[in-house]
Design an enzyme around this catalytic site. Sequence first.
Site, PDB file in Angstrom:
ATOM      1  N   GLY A   1     129.403  16.921  31.850  1.00 50.34           N
ATOM      2  CA  GLY A   1     130.457  15.945  32.120  1.00 50.34           C
ATOM      3  C   GLY A   1     131.869  16.450  31.934  1.00 50.34           C
ATOM      4  O   GLY A   1     132.828  15.663  31.905  1.00 50.34           O
TER       5      GLY A   1
ATOM      6  N   ASP B   1     119.303  23.544  30.573  1.00 56.05           N
ATOM      7  CA  ASP B   1     120.397  23.955  29.681  1.00 56.05           C
ATOM      8  C   ASP B   1     119.908  23.937  28.242  1.00 56.05           C
ATOM      9  O   ASP B   1     119.902  22.899  27.586  1.00 56.05           O
ATOM     10  CB  ASP B   1     121.590  23.011  29.860  1.00 56.05           C
ATOM     11  CG  ASP B   1     122.428  23.445  31.029  1.00 56.05           C
ATOM     12  OD1 ASP B   1     122.794  22.608  31.859  1.00 56.05           O
ATOM     13  OD2 ASP B   1     122.704  24.654  31.117  1.00 56.05           O
TER      14      ASP B   1
ATOM     15  N   HIS C   1     118.712  28.455  31.289  1.00 59.24           N
ATOM     16  CA  HIS C   1     120.033  28.979  30.882  1.00 59.24           C
ATOM     17  C   HIS C   1     120.091  28.899  29.365  1.00 59.24           C
ATOM     18  O   HIS C   1     120.229  27.812  28.807  1.00 59.24           O
ATOM     19  CB  HIS C   1     121.119  28.114  31.557  1.00 59.24           C
ATOM     20  CG  HIS C   1     122.496  28.342  31.042  1.00 59.24           C
ATOM     21  ND1 HIS C   1     123.528  27.444  31.278  1.00 59.24           N
ATOM     22  CD2 HIS C   1     123.035  29.329  30.308  1.00 59.24           C
ATOM     23  CE1 HIS C   1     124.640  27.893  30.712  1.00 59.24           C
ATOM     24  NE2 HIS C   1     124.370  29.028  30.112  1.00 59.24           N
TER      25      HIS C   1
ATOM     26  N   ASP D   1     128.203  27.000  37.107  1.00 61.55           N
ATOM     27  CA  ASP D   1     127.652  25.887  36.305  1.00 61.55           C
ATOM     28  C   ASP D   1     128.776  25.184  35.553  1.00 61.55           C
ATOM     29  O   ASP D   1     129.420  25.784  34.694  1.00 61.55           O
ATOM     30  CB  ASP D   1     126.650  26.496  35.307  1.00 61.55           C
ATOM     31  CG  ASP D   1     126.078  25.485  34.325  1.00 61.55           C
ATOM     32  OD1 ASP D   1     125.170  25.863  33.583  1.00 61.55           O
ATOM     33  OD2 ASP D   1     126.547  24.328  34.304  1.00 61.55           O
TER      34      ASP D   1
ATOM     35  N   GLY E   1     128.282  23.807  26.352  1.00 64.03           N
ATOM     36  CA  GLY E   1     128.006  22.925  25.217  1.00 64.03           C
ATOM     37  C   GLY E   1     127.859  21.472  25.607  1.00 64.03           C
ATOM     38  O   GLY E   1     127.143  20.724  24.956  1.00 64.03           O
TER      39      GLY E   1
HETATM   40  C1  DX5 Z   1     127.467  23.135  29.900  1.00 64.20           C
HETATM   41  C2  DX5 Z   1     126.294  22.792  30.775  1.00 64.20           C
HETATM   42  C3  DX5 Z   1     126.781  21.904  31.914  1.00 64.20           C
HETATM   43  C4  DX5 Z   1     125.709  21.389  32.788  1.00 64.20           C
HETATM   44  C5  DX5 Z   1     126.275  20.864  34.091  1.00 64.20           C
HETATM   45  O1  DX5 Z   1     127.021  23.812  28.778  1.00 64.20           O
HETATM   46  O2  DX5 Z   1     125.709  23.993  31.274  1.00 64.20           O
HETATM   47  O3  DX5 Z   1     127.704  22.650  32.668  1.00 64.20           O
HETATM   48  O4  DX5 Z   1     124.802  22.351  33.085  1.00 64.20           O
HETATM   49  O5  DX5 Z   1     126.714  19.635  33.786  1.00 64.20           O
HETATM   50  P1  DX5 Z   1     127.919  18.967  34.586  1.00 64.20           P
HETATM   51  O6  DX5 Z   1     127.576  19.074  36.083  1.00 64.20           O
HETATM   52  O7  DX5 Z   1     127.897  17.555  34.087  1.00 64.20           O
HETATM   53  O8  DX5 Z   1     129.118  19.756  34.216  1.00 64.20           O
HETATM   54 ZN    ZN Z   2     123.627  25.675  32.437  1.00 66.69          ZN
END
Ligand code: DX5
Ligand code: ZN
Length: 221
Positions: free
Chosen positions: A144, A34, A65, A174, A141
């Site tokens: 959690g 990320d 990503h 995601d 961003g």
């Molecule tokens: C948001 C991130 C999150 C991450 C996943 O910008 O892209 O979604 O990858 O994290 P969790 O599984 O904690 O939502």
């Molecule tokens: Zn992501």
Amino acid sequence: MNPVFPSILATNFFNLEDKLRAFAAHGIDFIHLDVMDGHFVDQISFGPSLARAIKEKFPFGLDAHLMVSNPEKAVPHFIRAGADWISFHAEAAAEPAGLLRQIRDAGCRAGLVLNPDTPLERLQPYLGALDYILLMSVFPGYGGQSFIPGTLERVALLKKQLGGMDSACLLQVDGGIQPLIAAQLRAAGADLFVVGTSLFNADDIGDKIHQFSNQLHWSRS
Ligand code: DX5
Ligand code: ZN
């Protein structure tokens, strides 16, 4: 290919190597990076050097990503760093078609990302040029956050549309994904699941991966 792609955003970087070893030991094939620039999203996460470091030490495929305002500038750096898949936000790219082509020409899989409030119609012009689509189930961003339930309907709609085109484009989701949510998403037509907190906060990573595999009826045959 294991459909669960752990996102390393959720980890304490001092524990990262141990977590990556645990993922490798329990059948994870891809790591989701990320990448955040502090402009397209509030947070700043990490750059291509972390991708390179992981690539040099672990056998994972890397799925970058790009949550960045100028994906045109970031893509070449992640190609050079060894990313295997690269996705960027339709909301951020000036000319998505050209950038998708650039990613594919470099031998990487090309993906387009939509925020939860971006209409699916935004994908229309690019559906034939995509290896995967990432539908965000949280606003980008932060890790959690809670899963946005409306994502299930977006997945089902998009899957139906892709089916009508006989497309091999994969559907990735995601944000806020737990094992039971992964099962609902799979039933709606999703193929790939980015998971951060649920895995990184797990007392037993192997058991948590097993929970996802059970819910997704996935096993390395
Ligand atoms: C948001 C991130 C999150 C991450 C996943 O910008 O892209 O979604 O990858 O994290 P969790 O599984 O904690 O939502
Ligand atoms: Zn992501």
